[in-house]
Write a protein that holds these residues in place. Structure first.
Motif, PDB file in Angstrom:
ATOM      1  N   TYR A 166      -7.497 -32.113   6.945  1.00 20.35           N
ATOM      2  CA  TYR A 166      -6.470 -31.205   6.422  1.00 20.35           C
ATOM      3  C   TYR A 166      -6.425 -29.916   7.237  1.00 20.35           C
ATOM      4  O   TYR A 166      -5.368 -29.452   7.663  1.00 20.35           O
ATOM      5  CB  TYR A 166      -6.744 -30.875   4.961  1.00 20.35           C
ATOM      6  N   ALA A 212      -1.282 -35.655   6.261  1.00 19.74           N
ATOM      7  CA  ALA A 212      -2.010 -35.089   5.128  1.00 19.74           C
ATOM      8  C   ALA A 212      -1.893 -35.988   3.905  1.00 19.74           C
ATOM      9  O   ALA A 212      -2.851 -36.210   3.169  1.00 19.74           O
ATOM     10  CB  ALA A 212      -1.472 -33.700   4.814  1.00 19.74           C
ATOM     11  N   PRO A 224     -10.864 -32.708   0.349  1.00 17.73           N
ATOM     12  CA  PRO A 224     -10.867 -31.605   1.307  1.00 17.73           C
ATOM     13  C   PRO A 224     -12.210 -30.890   1.342  1.00 17.73           C
ATOM     14  O   PRO A 224     -12.865 -30.713   0.309  1.00 17.73           O
ATOM     15  CB  PRO A 224      -9.776 -30.671   0.796  1.00 17.73           C
ATOM     16  N   VAL A 258       0.614 -31.286   1.039  1.00 18.52           N
ATOM     17  CA  VAL A 258      -0.064 -32.581   1.010  1.00 18.52           C
ATOM     18  C   VAL A 258       0.736 -33.560   0.161  1.00 18.52           C
ATOM     19  O   VAL A 258       0.885 -34.723   0.506  1.00 18.52           O
ATOM     20  CB  VAL A 258      -1.495 -32.432   0.455  1.00 18.52           C
ATOM     21  N   HIS A 277      -2.295 -27.511   0.742  1.00 13.07           N
ATOM     22  CA  HIS A 277      -3.625 -27.173   1.255  1.00 13.07           C
ATOM     23  C   HIS A 277      -3.496 -25.869   2.020  1.00 13.07           C
ATOM     24  O   HIS A 277      -2.612 -25.730   2.864  1.00 13.07           O
ATOM     25  CB  HIS A 277      -4.103 -28.290   2.190  1.00 13.07           C
TER      26      HIS A 277
END
Lengths: 110, 356
Positions: free
Chosen positions: A35, A88, A98, B298, B308
């Protein structure tokens, strides 16, 4: 005189474009997970390609092909977030959690 | 709401139907089917006609929607009387979601489910073309969400006019779409070609004509407005420099963080409920968020964006909702842009990775 300014402006734009591409590469290597890396990978497209294309436009001068560079940038700006989001999203769907800072504030990957 | 309840406890024979309405070509048939199928099962039918409103009544676009909803409801009420043909049918009408902002199918399903629970509704009769507000058709995901909410539903078997008719709309709408597609493709062709050469003008007109004739309905699935649509394009042109400024700013901030030996990153997943319509506005917002380094969309299944964020600064900007306001400005004008930030209206929060 004008030519000199143009020359150095082109050099400066290319240099900054390369700089941001370099930063992006450093980021991809240093950052901890997929990410975080996506964030910095998009820098190549936005400022890296943006500044370099601006340099190209300046080098070409006032002619028809210059329009193409602007169009090129436009399409890069549409495709870049789409690709970043696809990466993502598929990472999220593969269940990758994450990375988050824990005790160490260094931010190095564990 | 018109009323907020029914008579005391449920009687065994009463069949209660919930019919969500929207302005579609098949809404009349849906109401007709609901009444007929209900009367086949029982003599004591109770028909709940509801209109779910996508926007908040307080917001600028909300007030006109209330009027439209109420006129649709009164029309539907008379349809039910017409179809009942003397049988006893109780009609209840309600405007749902007037005091909140309904985002995607999930919110609609939730609203219907809570209404159904409050009024002891047996089943939901859905219009196959159901389309609340001006968003794209949502029947498929709505079915999934209704199932998730545990609500029995049934799609009314309506005879649809051929699909292209619905997409094209009436004559002026059809012309507007053809014209807009023609102008856009002609313009693009001339940018690529040579505007000083007569041959390119001729071939361009031919190509743009073919493109407009074949693709106008695919390009614009929503009705165009002769005033609003060009205005949106102009406002979008104003939005681009602002977006570029935000991108440069965010790029510098991220570069500084990456190049510092200590690399002070603070990655967090956040949830932001964006107050923009699904479709093009949501796409513009989600893409703009991703385009600015430091924030990355995301998930964007409905207006509940999972973003994010890499550093605290980028997160603060996101929660301040400057991009969201800008997108609202592009699509709804300056009045709509002045809304509370996601932080103030409690639509933004930091979530853990498990909630993906």
């Amino acid at each position: 005189m004008i030519e000199t300014i143009r020359f150095w402006a082109i050099v400066a734009l290319v240099a900054f474009g390369l700089f941001f591409t370099f930063v992006s590469v450093v980021g991809v290597i240093r950052l901890p997970d997929v990410y975080a890396r996506s964030h910095t990978a998009s820098q190549t497209d936005t400022l890296g390609a943006g500044l370099t294309l601006a340099a190209v436009a300046l080098a070409l001068g006032w002619q028809h092909a210059t329009v193409y560079t602007v169009l090129l940038l436009f399409f890069v700006f549409i495709t870049n977030p789409t690709a970043a989001h696809a990466i993502a999203r598929s990472a999220a769907e593969s269940g990758i959690v994450p990375y988050e800072n824990t005790v160490d504030e260094e931010g190095e990957s564990p | 709401m018109y009323n907020d309840g029914r008579a005391e406890g449920p009687t065994v024979a009463t069949e209660r139907l919930l019919v969500p309405l929207s302005e579609t070509v098949t809404v009349r048939q849906t109401v007709g089917y609901a009444v007929r199928s209900g009367l086949e099962r029982t003599d004591d039918l109770e028909c709940h006609l509801v209109v779910a409103m996508p926007s908040d009544r307080e917001l600028p676009e909300g007030t006109s929607e209330v009027d439209e909803a109420e006129s649709l409801l009164s029309k539907a009420e008379s349809w039910v009387e017409e179809d009942a043909e003397g049988s006893s049918v109780t009609v209840e009408t309600a405007v749902l979601g007037a005091d909140e902002y309904l985002f995607g199918p999930r919110d609609f399903a939730r609203t219907f489910a809570s209404y159904a629970a409050a009024h002891d509704v047996d089943r939901v009769v859905l219009d196959p073309e159901y389309q609340p507000g001006s968003t794209a058709g949502i029947i498929q995901p709505l079915e999934r969400e209704l199932e998730a909410a545990g609500l029995a539903y049934e799609e009314a078997p309506v005879e649809r006019p051929a699909r292209h008719e619905r997409l094209i709309g009436d004559g002026t709408q059809r012309f507007d779409r053809l014209f807009a597609t023609f102008v856009i493709s002609y313009g693009f062709y001339m940018i690529l070609g040579d505007p000083t050469y007569w041959f390119d003008w001729v071939t361009g007109a031919a190509v743009a004509g073919i493109v407009a004739a074949t693709l106008a309905n695919v390009t614009f699935t929503f009705p165009l407005d002769r005033v609003q649509s060009p205005l949106r394009t102009v406002r979008f042109a104003l939005y681009i420099p602002y977006l570029l400024y935000e991108i440069v700013k965010a790029n510098l901030a991220i570069s500084v963080v990456i190049l510092r030996p200590s690399m002070p990153i603070d990655p967090k997943l956040t949830r932001v409920d964006a107050r923009v319509r699904s479709g093009l506005p949501l796409l513009a917002l989600a893409n703009s968020i991703t385009l600015t380094p430091g924030t990355l969309t995301v998930r964007a299944d409905d207006q509940r964006l999972i973003v994010h964020s890499l550093i605290a600064d980028a997160r603060e900007d996101l929660f301040d909702g400057s991009l969201e306001r800008a997108v609202r400005f592009v699509f709804h004008g300056r009045d709509s842009a002045a809304i509370a930030t996601p932080r103030e209206r409690d639509d933004a929060e930091i979530i853990g990775g498990e909630e993906l």
